[in-house]
Design a protein around this motif. Structure first.
Motif, short mmCIF file in Angstrom:
data_model
loop_
_atom_site.label_atom_id
_atom_site.label_comp_id
_atom_site.label_asym_id
_atom_site.label_seq_id
_atom_site.Cartn_x
_atom_site.Cartn_y
_atom_site.Cartn_z
N LYS A 267 -39.53 -17.34 -21.12
CA LYS A 267 -38.93 -18.55 -21.68
C LYS A 267 -37.96 -18.12 -22.77
O LYS A 267 -38.30 -17.30 -23.62
CB LYS A 267 -40.03 -19.44 -22.26
CG LYS A 267 -39.53 -20.62 -23.04
CD LYS A 267 -40.58 -21.71 -23.07
CE LYS A 267 -40.29 -22.71 -24.16
NZ LYS A 267 -41.10 -23.93 -23.99
N ASP B 108 -39.11 -32.47 -23.12
CA ASP B 108 -40.12 -32.08 -24.11
C ASP B 108 -40.01 -33.01 -25.32
O ASP B 108 -40.79 -33.97 -25.44
CB ASP B 108 -39.92 -30.60 -24.49
CG ASP B 108 -40.92 -30.11 -25.52
OD1 ASP B 108 -41.74 -30.93 -26.01
OD2 ASP B 108 -40.89 -28.91 -25.88
N GLU B 109 -39.02 -32.78 -26.19
CA GLU B 109 -38.85 -33.63 -27.37
C GLU B 109 -38.70 -35.11 -26.99
O GLU B 109 -39.03 -35.99 -27.79
CB GLU B 109 -37.64 -33.17 -28.19
CG GLU B 109 -37.88 -31.96 -29.08
CD GLU B 109 -37.74 -30.62 -28.36
OE1 GLU B 109 -37.76 -30.59 -27.11
OE2 GLU B 109 -37.62 -29.58 -29.04
N GLU C 271 -35.20 -26.75 -20.02
CA GLU C 271 -36.10 -27.56 -20.85
C GLU C 271 -35.35 -28.16 -22.03
O GLU C 271 -34.85 -27.45 -22.90
CB GLU C 271 -37.26 -26.68 -21.33
CG GLU C 271 -38.28 -27.46 -22.16
CD GLU C 271 -39.45 -26.61 -22.62
OE1 GLU C 271 -39.68 -25.52 -22.07
OE2 GLU C 271 -40.13 -27.04 -23.57
N ASN D 33 -34.51 -27.01 -27.12
CA ASN D 33 -35.07 -27.78 -28.23
C ASN D 33 -34.08 -28.83 -28.76
O ASN D 33 -33.87 -28.96 -29.97
CB ASN D 33 -35.55 -26.86 -29.37
CG ASN D 33 -36.84 -26.14 -29.02
OD1 ASN D 33 -36.83 -24.94 -28.76
ND2 ASN D 33 -37.95 -26.86 -28.95
N ASN E 98 -43.09 -31.72 -20.44
CA ASN E 98 -43.83 -30.74 -21.23
C ASN E 98 -44.80 -31.49 -22.13
O ASN E 98 -44.39 -32.19 -23.06
CB ASN E 98 -42.88 -29.87 -22.04
CG ASN E 98 -43.61 -28.71 -22.74
OD1 ASN E 98 -44.84 -28.70 -22.81
ND2 ASN E 98 -42.85 -27.76 -23.23
N ASP F 269 -34.99 -23.09 -22.95
CA ASP F 269 -35.41 -24.21 -23.80
C ASP F 269 -34.43 -24.41 -24.95
O ASP F 269 -34.33 -23.57 -25.84
CB ASP F 269 -36.82 -23.92 -24.35
CG ASP F 269 -37.38 -25.11 -25.13
OD1 ASP F 269 -36.70 -26.16 -25.19
OD2 ASP F 269 -38.50 -25.00 -25.66
N LYS G 294 -47.77 -31.65 -24.87
CA LYS G 294 -48.34 -30.88 -25.97
C LYS G 294 -49.32 -31.76 -26.72
O LYS G 294 -48.97 -32.87 -27.13
CB LYS G 294 -47.23 -30.44 -26.94
CG LYS G 294 -46.18 -29.52 -26.33
CD LYS G 294 -45.08 -29.23 -27.33
CE LYS G 294 -44.06 -28.28 -26.72
NZ LYS G 294 -42.88 -28.10 -27.57
N LYS H 119 -35.37 -19.25 -25.85
CA LYS H 119 -34.92 -20.29 -26.77
C LYS H 119 -33.41 -20.19 -26.92
O LYS H 119 -32.88 -19.11 -27.24
CB LYS H 119 -35.60 -20.11 -28.12
CG LYS H 119 -37.11 -20.37 -28.10
CD LYS H 119 -37.43 -21.84 -27.86
CE LYS H 119 -38.91 -22.12 -28.12
NZ LYS H 119 -39.23 -23.55 -27.88
#
Ligand SMILES: [Mg+2]
Length: 365
Positions: free
Chosen positions: A167, A251-252, A226, A200, A273, A198, A275, A169
């Protein structure tokens, strides 16, 4: 009946900062923490059984802080002491109503500590409590933001550990060209590794399009994109999947079941994703239900968490079953491990099969 109930009454709770230094800063698009400033919650039942929960707020991920988690958990004593842990769901709902929902990591700590105490009392492994579908997962390992050389070196190290999926970033201030060079260096260092990229939520639509074109020009096809775009840009997320032809994960964009329904309605992503740190175990179960009903793939991830919280997530995902992606690697980034027990690994394989009761993780004495 009364005696059975009495054994699971909550006698005491303890809230303490859990500060764990990292081997190197964990760089994501929004920042690079050098210490995991987490919180440990202990719930003790009248029979002496103890359960532990971790809050792992990650400021560059969603703005939650250790101070906020400590403040939220500091209010928990009044609502929990003297109550029966068997009413964990009701107790968690009360905590949420008192403001826990504003600090998802604190909500997660409460729910996991209660479930840990209860399942230890009952002698049930947490993975069995969640359904017992399985005991194993295959996790990726992360290359954090940084230089091109550091990315290639980290990728080689990941491959040497026997971990298949890498993965990466992306999306920090250094821009698309820098990230493309990093991804190309990783592909060259470990040609066969499936790549999860990812962002973010750190890329603009223009950056994202440029990145896709750059990857295609280099014949690099990632396994998963992602959360490249800001969390509310669901139309952009859908367009990114259509433009690239690659699988996209939210995700976010998804902290709650309501968020997951919005992603489904927008056709924005093929994977969510999940969490536990976003909003706790109960909300995560709801997100799983929404994703499954819509035919979306499941991913389990986390913040910068110790073996404690990551083992809870492993029990959750392996116990429920059907998780296609797992990103439970942050214990490898910590310089120290204040706990005993938890998942065991062999390369990227994670197993919770040896956990005897609860999540099986205890503070080292
Ligand atoms: Mg992510």
């Amino acid at each position: 009946m009364a005696r059975v109930t009495a054994a699971t009454l909550i006698r005491a709770i303890d809230v303490t900062p859990l500060d764990i230094p990292l081997r190197a800063p964990f760089g994501i698009s929004g920042g690079a923490p050098a210490v995991a400033n987490n919180v440990l919650l202990t719930v003790e039942l009248v029979d002496g059984t103890r359960g532990w929960g971790e809050a792992a707020p990650l400021p560059p991920y969603n703005g939650e802080t250790q101070a906020a988690a400590l403040a939220a958990l500091g209010t928990a004593r009044t609502g929990l002491v003297g109550r029966d842990a068997r009413a964990w769901r009701e107790l968690a709902g009360e905590f949420r109503a008192r403001g826990g929902a504003r600090c998802g990591s604190a909500q997660c700590a409460i729910e996991t500590a209660l479930l840990d105490a209860l399942t230890r009392h009952d002698g049930v492994p947490l993975g069995k409590f969640f359904g017992g579908a399985g005991t194993e997962l295959e996790t990726d390992m992360t290359v954090t933001t940084g230089s091109v050389d550091a990315a290639a070196a980290a990728a080689r190290e990941i491959a040497m550990r026997g971990i298949r999926t890498i993965k990466v970033k992306i999306g920090d201030r250094l821009g698309v060209a820098h990230d493309l060079a990093r991804v190309a260096a990783i592909r060259e260092a470990v040609p066969g590794a499936p790549l999860i990229l990812d962002g973010n939520a750190g890329l603009s639509r223009a950056d994202a399009s440029g990145f896709v074109r750059g990857l295609k020009a280099r014949s690099i096809g990632p396994a998963l994109l992602e959360q490249w775009l800001p969390k509310d840009d669901l139309a952009g997320m859908r367009a990114l999947g259509e433009e690239s032809g690659w699988l996209v994960a939210a995700d976010e964009s998804v902290s709650s079941a309501a968020d997951a329904r919005r992603v489904v309605a927008a056709g924005a992503a093929g994977v969510i994703n999940i969490k536990l740190m976003k909003a706790g175990v109960i909300e995560a179960l709801e997100v799983v239900a929404v994703a499954r009903a819509a035919g979306l793939g499941l991913m389990i991830g986390g913040n910068v968490e110790s073996i404690l919280a990551m083992t809870v997530s492993a029990c959750f995902a392996a116990g429920l079953g059907g998780f296609r992606f797992a990103d439970l690697d942050t214990p490898w980034f910590l310089a120290t491990n204040p706990f005993a027990g938890g998942y065991v690994t062999d390369g990227g394989r994670i197993s919770v099969g040896a956990v005897a009761a609860g999540h099986g993780v205890c503070p080292r004495q």
